[in-house]
Design an enzyme around this catalytic site. Structure first.
Site, short mmCIF file in Angstrom:
data_model
loop_
_atom_site.label_atom_id
_atom_site.label_comp_id
_atom_site.label_asym_id
_atom_site.label_seq_id
_atom_site.Cartn_x
_atom_site.Cartn_y
_atom_site.Cartn_z
N LYS A 56 -52.85 36.37 11.06
CA LYS A 56 -52.48 35.88 9.73
C LYS A 56 -51.26 34.97 9.81
O LYS A 56 -51.21 33.92 9.15
CB LYS A 56 -52.20 37.06 8.80
CG LYS A 56 -53.44 37.85 8.41
CD LYS A 56 -53.06 39.05 7.55
CE LYS A 56 -54.27 39.90 7.21
NZ LYS A 56 -53.90 41.10 6.41
N ASP A 57 -50.27 35.38 10.60
CA ASP A 57 -49.06 34.56 10.72
C ASP A 57 -49.37 33.20 11.35
O ASP A 57 -48.80 32.18 10.94
CB ASP A 57 -48.01 35.30 11.55
CG ASP A 57 -47.44 36.51 10.82
OD1 ASP A 57 -47.61 36.60 9.58
OD2 ASP A 57 -46.83 37.36 11.48
N ILE A 58 -50.25 33.21 12.34
CA ILE A 58 -50.66 31.94 12.95
C ILE A 58 -51.35 31.06 11.91
O ILE A 58 -51.09 29.85 11.80
CB ILE A 58 -51.57 32.20 14.17
CG1 ILE A 58 -50.77 32.86 15.29
CG2 ILE A 58 -52.21 30.89 14.66
CD1 ILE A 58 -51.63 33.43 16.41
N GLU A 81 -57.61 41.65 22.67
CA GLU A 81 -58.38 42.88 22.80
C GLU A 81 -57.54 43.98 22.17
O GLU A 81 -56.36 44.12 22.48
CB GLU A 81 -58.69 43.19 24.26
CG GLU A 81 -59.69 44.33 24.46
CD GLU A 81 -59.02 45.63 24.81
OE1 GLU A 81 -59.21 46.61 24.05
OE2 GLU A 81 -58.32 45.68 25.84
#
EC number: 1.2.1.88
Length: 549
Positions: free
Chosen positions: A282-284, A300
């Site tokens: 989400k931050d990306i 993973e």
């Protein structure tokens, strides 16, 4: 210093095979060597572990401790956390090192990793195993599997798979042209975030992208700081240039915040919890307009791995594989068996076998070689697992038939616990516990296909799973029904134990991006191919033949 790029031959790498496992049986030289190294490391503790930025050791004075989980009052090492300024310096240093490293010929990059593998196999085998045992709570066998054999295999097979990837070239060339593909490293830097439970994973999270010509900022797990530092130090000894990997232990907010806001952030290579991975994703996404390129996200995470048993299965095999998969390394493998589905025709015999085998499990200190199990990793993990056991004790639909006790007075010890439930969607059948707890649901043997649907669709995870059957038609039906339920699927074998070069590892759904560690597939995620066409005959006229009249 300019790095030469002349390529004067097509090199062939040495033959690559899996690292042979040592047994550490009584009276062997390897047991004596490992025991001596464990004593030596204990005597040296607590060690002092720095950050390493641009090849320089940095001691920030912001210090935390890595304790021995089987003796949590014993400190294995202290380590210095990176602050925001040091993280920024690490990123700048990695980017400064990028040009020379990206231009380093593949044979020279490969040589570093092959040498590192040989150093682990020989000079540093016992040291890295001892650090993994004392710091991460593994017994000798589990440390050999992980920090020796698997890490060696990651480095050696990585070279093999990279060679194969580079060899994938266009199949056709039009007349008077030559087509070729080069596999460039990504623009920017890779951020590797590694877990506590496998020393080898940490080495591969940083090593795989670096092998392909990338530079990397590596944040190791706090509970695996010492073993991770040893991996890093071995790579330095093998010839890895300063700045190519920046080693920065540190609290997540400071490190991650600096990384994800940087415009040159190119990729995340992650193993850890589903919650953290989703937060990073989400931050990306929220920063996507700030990046030079779309970052690659490779991860993973968790699992709720299953053993599904058909009425034709071999009971002894089911029992032994379930005990090993559920309780080896205290159930702290991403692939550990956590839910079982047993047919009622076999259940009385399976139950008796599980109880008898469970009684033979020895648990205690990691340097007492007779122990099959050790501690869980820390207080947070202990408390979480304890809460599930306490819940099962109070749940009217659950019965603990073996284990169920715990003690953190000396170390973080949780007894291997077997729960039987009448509710196939109970809390312990559906939620990831990451500890030595397995829950069993007994189904009607004639309801095999309905139960397969239950197994396939009752978990958000899809990492590993096993099917036990001696009936080939039942095996086919089960394999088809469970196709999307596990990225690693085992027939008449436990759900743990993937081997590099044999079973590429990874799962789908909430378990991750399934990019298959231990294969060429994951290396392809850390390159940006460039297609090159070279024409040997000049174009004489722009007009098409069809334009002629």
């Amino acid at each position: 210093m300019a790095v030469p790029t002349a390529n004067l031959a097509t090199f062939k790498i040495p033959q690559i095979t899996n690292e042979p496992m040592k047994t550490y049986a009584p009276g062997t030289a390897e047991r004596a060597g490992l025991q001596a190294t464990l004593k030596e490391l204990r005597a040296q503790a607590p060690l002092d572990i720095p950050c390493v930025v641009n090849g320089q050791e940095v001691r920030t004075g912001i210090v935390d401790k890595q304790v021995m989980p089987h003796e949590h009052k014993s400190v294995l090492c202290t380590y210095h956390n990176a602050d925001e300024a040091l993280v920024a310096k690490a990123i700048d240093g990695a980017l400064a090192a990028k040009k020379n490293w990206a231009n380093t010929p593949f044979n020279d990059r490969a040589a570093i990793f092959l040498k590192a593998a040989d150093l682990i196999s020989t000079k540093y085998r016992y040291k890295i195993m001892a650090a993994t045992m004392l710091g991460q709570g593994k017994n000798a066998w589990q440390a050999e599997i992980d920090s020796a054999a698997e890490l060696i295999d990651f480095f050696r097979f990585g070279v093999k798979f990279a060679e194969e990837l580079y060899a994938v070239q266009p199949a056709e060339n039009s007349a008077f042209t030559w087509n070729r593909t080069e596999y460039r490293p990504l623009e920017g830097f890779v951020f590797a975030v590694s877990p506590f439970n496998f020393t080898a994973i940490g080495g591969n999270l940083a090593g795989a992208p670096v092998l392909m010509g990338n530079v990397c900022v590596w944040k190791p797990a706090p509970a695996a700081t010492l073993s991770s530092y040893i991996v890093y130090d071995i790579l330095r000894e093998a010839g890895l240039p300063a700045g190519v990997i920046q080693f920065i232990p540190g609290p997540a907010p400071e490190v991650v915040g600096q990384v994800l806001k940087h415009p040159e952030f190119a990729a995340l290579h992650f193993t850890g919890s589903t919650h953290v991975f989703r937060k990073l994703w989400k931050d990306i996404g929220n920063n996507i307009e700030n990046y030079k390129s779309y970052p690659r996200i490779v991860g993973e995470t968790g699992g709720k791995n299953f053993h599904m048993v058909h009425k034709s299965a071999n009971v002894k095999s089911v029992v032994q594989n379930t005990i090993r998969s559920s309780f080896e390394y205290q159930g702290q493998k991403c692939s550990a068996c956590s839910r079982c589905y047993y047919p009622d025709n076999l259940w009385p015999e399976i139950k008796a076998g599980l109880i008898e085998t469970h009684a033979r499990i020895l648990q205690g200190g990691v340097d007492e070689f007779q122990n099959f199990m050790g501690p869980v990793i820390n207080q947070f993990s202990f408390d979480k697992i304890k809460s599930y056991i306490d819940w099962a004790k109070s749940d009217k639909e659950s019965e603990i038939i073996a284990g169920g006790s715990y003690d953190d007075s000396v170390g973080y010890f949780v007894q291997p616990t077997i729960i039987v439930t009448t509710n196939p969607k109970s809390k312990t059948m559906t939620e990831e516990i990451f500890g030595p707890v397995v829950t069993i649901y007994v189904y009607k043997a004639e309801e095999y296909e309905q139960t397969l649907e239950l197994v396939a669709n009752s978990s958000m995870y899809a990492l590993t799973g096993s099917l036990f059957s001696q009936d080939r038609y039942a095996t086919i039906v089960g394999a088809n029904a469970l196709r999307d339920a596990a990225g690693n699927f085992y027939i008449n074998d436990k759900s743990t134990g993937a081997v590099v070069g044999q079973q590429p590892f990874g799962g789908g759904r909430a378990s991750g991006t399934n990019d298959k560690a231990g294969s060429a597939a994951i290396l392809s995620r850390f390159v940006s191919p460039r297609s090159i066409k070279e024409s040997f005959v000049d174009l004489e006229d722009f007009v098409y033949p069809s334009n002629l009249v």
